[in-house]
Write a protein that holds these residues in place. Sequence first.
Motif, mmCIF file in Angstrom:
data_model
loop_
_atom_site.group_PDB
_atom_site.id
_atom_site.type_symbol
_atom_site.label_atom_id
_atom_site.label_comp_id
_atom_site.label_asym_id
_atom_site.label_seq_id
_atom_site.Cartn_x
_atom_site.Cartn_y
_atom_site.Cartn_z
ATOM 1 N N SER A 103 0.820 -1.223 0.000
ATOM 2 C CA SER A 103 0.000 0.000 0.000
ATOM 3 C C SER A 103 0.850 1.266 0.000
ATOM 4 O O SER A 103 0.348 2.330 -0.357
ATOM 5 C CB SER A 103 -0.933 0.016 1.217
ATOM 6 O OG SER A 103 -0.208 0.354 2.398
ATOM 7 N N LEU A 112 1.560 2.951 2.365
ATOM 8 C CA LEU A 112 0.950 3.897 3.285
ATOM 9 C C LEU A 112 1.979 4.509 4.233
ATOM 10 O O LEU A 112 1.937 5.703 4.511
ATOM 11 C CB LEU A 112 -0.175 3.232 4.088
ATOM 12 C CG LEU A 112 -0.855 4.163 5.078
ATOM 13 C CD1 LEU A 112 -1.699 5.201 4.338
ATOM 14 C CD2 LEU A 112 -1.704 3.404 6.047
ATOM 15 N N TYR A 135 3.629 7.212 2.585
ATOM 16 C CA TYR A 135 2.699 8.333 2.415
ATOM 17 C C TYR A 135 2.607 9.175 3.684
ATOM 18 O O TYR A 135 2.547 10.410 3.616
ATOM 19 C CB TYR A 135 1.323 7.797 2.014
ATOM 20 C CG TYR A 135 0.275 8.859 1.815
ATOM 21 C CD1 TYR A 135 0.249 9.623 0.650
ATOM 22 C CD2 TYR A 135 -0.699 9.103 2.778
ATOM 23 C CE1 TYR A 135 -0.715 10.603 0.450
ATOM 24 C CE2 TYR A 135 -1.667 10.074 2.585
ATOM 25 C CZ TYR A 135 -1.666 10.819 1.421
ATOM 26 O OH TYR A 135 -2.627 11.789 1.242
ATOM 27 N N ALA A 194 -8.181 13.582 2.286
ATOM 28 C CA ALA A 194 -7.274 12.767 1.466
ATOM 29 C C ALA A 194 -6.631 11.671 2.304
ATOM 30 O O ALA A 194 -6.488 10.526 1.847
ATOM 31 C CB ALA A 194 -6.209 13.650 0.822
ATOM 32 N N LEU A 195 -6.258 11.983 3.521
ATOM 33 C CA LEU A 195 -5.670 10.982 4.409
ATOM 34 C C LEU A 195 -6.709 9.934 4.779
ATOM 35 O O LEU A 195 -6.408 8.734 4.822
ATOM 36 C CB LEU A 195 -5.094 11.647 5.664
ATOM 37 C CG LEU A 195 -4.447 10.716 6.690
ATOM 38 C CD1 LEU A 195 -3.350 9.857 6.068
ATOM 39 C CD2 LEU A 195 -3.904 11.535 7.865
ATOM 40 N N ARG A 228 -9.242 8.922 2.959
ATOM 41 C CA ARG A 228 -9.411 8.038 1.792
ATOM 42 C C ARG A 228 -8.249 7.068 1.668
ATOM 43 O O ARG A 228 -8.441 5.867 1.464
ATOM 44 C CB ARG A 228 -9.560 8.849 0.508
ATOM 45 C CG ARG A 228 -10.941 9.430 0.321
ATOM 46 C CD ARG A 228 -11.122 10.035 -1.061
ATOM 47 N NE ARG A 228 -10.274 11.194 -1.273
ATOM 48 C CZ ARG A 228 -10.572 12.427 -0.859
ATOM 49 N NH1 ARG A 228 -11.702 12.651 -0.208
ATOM 50 N NH2 ARG A 228 -9.753 13.426 -1.091
ATOM 51 N N ARG A 229 -7.050 7.583 1.808
ATOM 52 C CA ARG A 229 -5.862 6.730 1.681
ATOM 53 C C ARG A 229 -5.836 5.665 2.774
ATOM 54 O O ARG A 229 -5.520 4.500 2.517
ATOM 55 C CB ARG A 229 -4.611 7.616 1.732
ATOM 56 C CG ARG A 229 -3.324 6.916 1.446
ATOM 57 C CD ARG A 229 -3.181 6.596 -0.044
ATOM 58 N NE ARG A 229 -1.963 5.878 -0.305
ATOM 59 C CZ ARG A 229 -0.914 6.374 -0.931
ATOM 60 N NH1 ARG A 229 -0.938 7.598 -1.395
ATOM 61 N NH2 ARG A 229 0.155 5.646 -1.104
ATOM 62 N N GLN A 281 -8.586 2.967 2.082
ATOM 63 C CA GLN A 281 -8.169 2.072 1.002
ATOM 64 C C GLN A 281 -7.149 1.057 1.500
ATOM 65 O O GLN A 281 -7.267 -0.139 1.236
ATOM 66 C CB GLN A 281 -7.577 2.879 -0.166
ATOM 67 C CG GLN A 281 -8.599 3.683 -0.908
ATOM 68 C CD GLN A 281 -7.969 4.707 -1.842
ATOM 69 O OE1 GLN A 281 -6.757 4.926 -1.836
ATOM 70 N NE2 GLN A 281 -8.796 5.351 -2.646
ATOM 71 N N ALA A 282 -6.153 1.530 2.231
ATOM 72 C CA ALA A 282 -5.123 0.635 2.755
ATOM 73 C C ALA A 282 -5.709 -0.350 3.769
ATOM 74 O O ALA A 282 -5.380 -1.538 3.747
ATOM 75 C CB ALA A 282 -3.998 1.447 3.392
#
Length: 139
Positions: free
Chosen positions: A37, A39, A42, A89-90, A92-93, A96-97
């Motif tokens: 991911s 993540l 990120y 945005a965080l 969503r990320r 998803q992860a």
Amino acid sequence: MRNYVPNSPNAAARLVALCMIGDGNMSPSELQALQRSRLLEYIDLDIDTFHAIVDELCQDMLSTAVRHEHVVMDVATIDALLAEITDPALRRRLLQAMWKIADADDVLADAEAKLLARACDVWAAESAFVRRAAGAGAG
């Protein structure tokens, strides 16, 4: 439960850790999914710090969430952890992860499903958040 700065790497990593240990087992496939991911890159967190956050989460859960010899996270506690992430945005990320990690071992445990569903419910106040997150996983 300890508090972290909103939108901080530690706050984000704790939610991922909760997703990973929610079924009582952090499997190698979940760790691989976390790596895939990207993540941690990120949120600018190294793997050693992530493991320290996992340890802190386990300590916090054992000291605050043990009921009848089982660790149970109540909705209010989960909501408090989710509230530490306010950046759309965080969110969503992370979501998803977390879905990829929870699905990595081909078993969606009740605790994982409850956390993911609650994240969707709590974070859905962001405009089109659920549609964008769901659409990103489709295809």
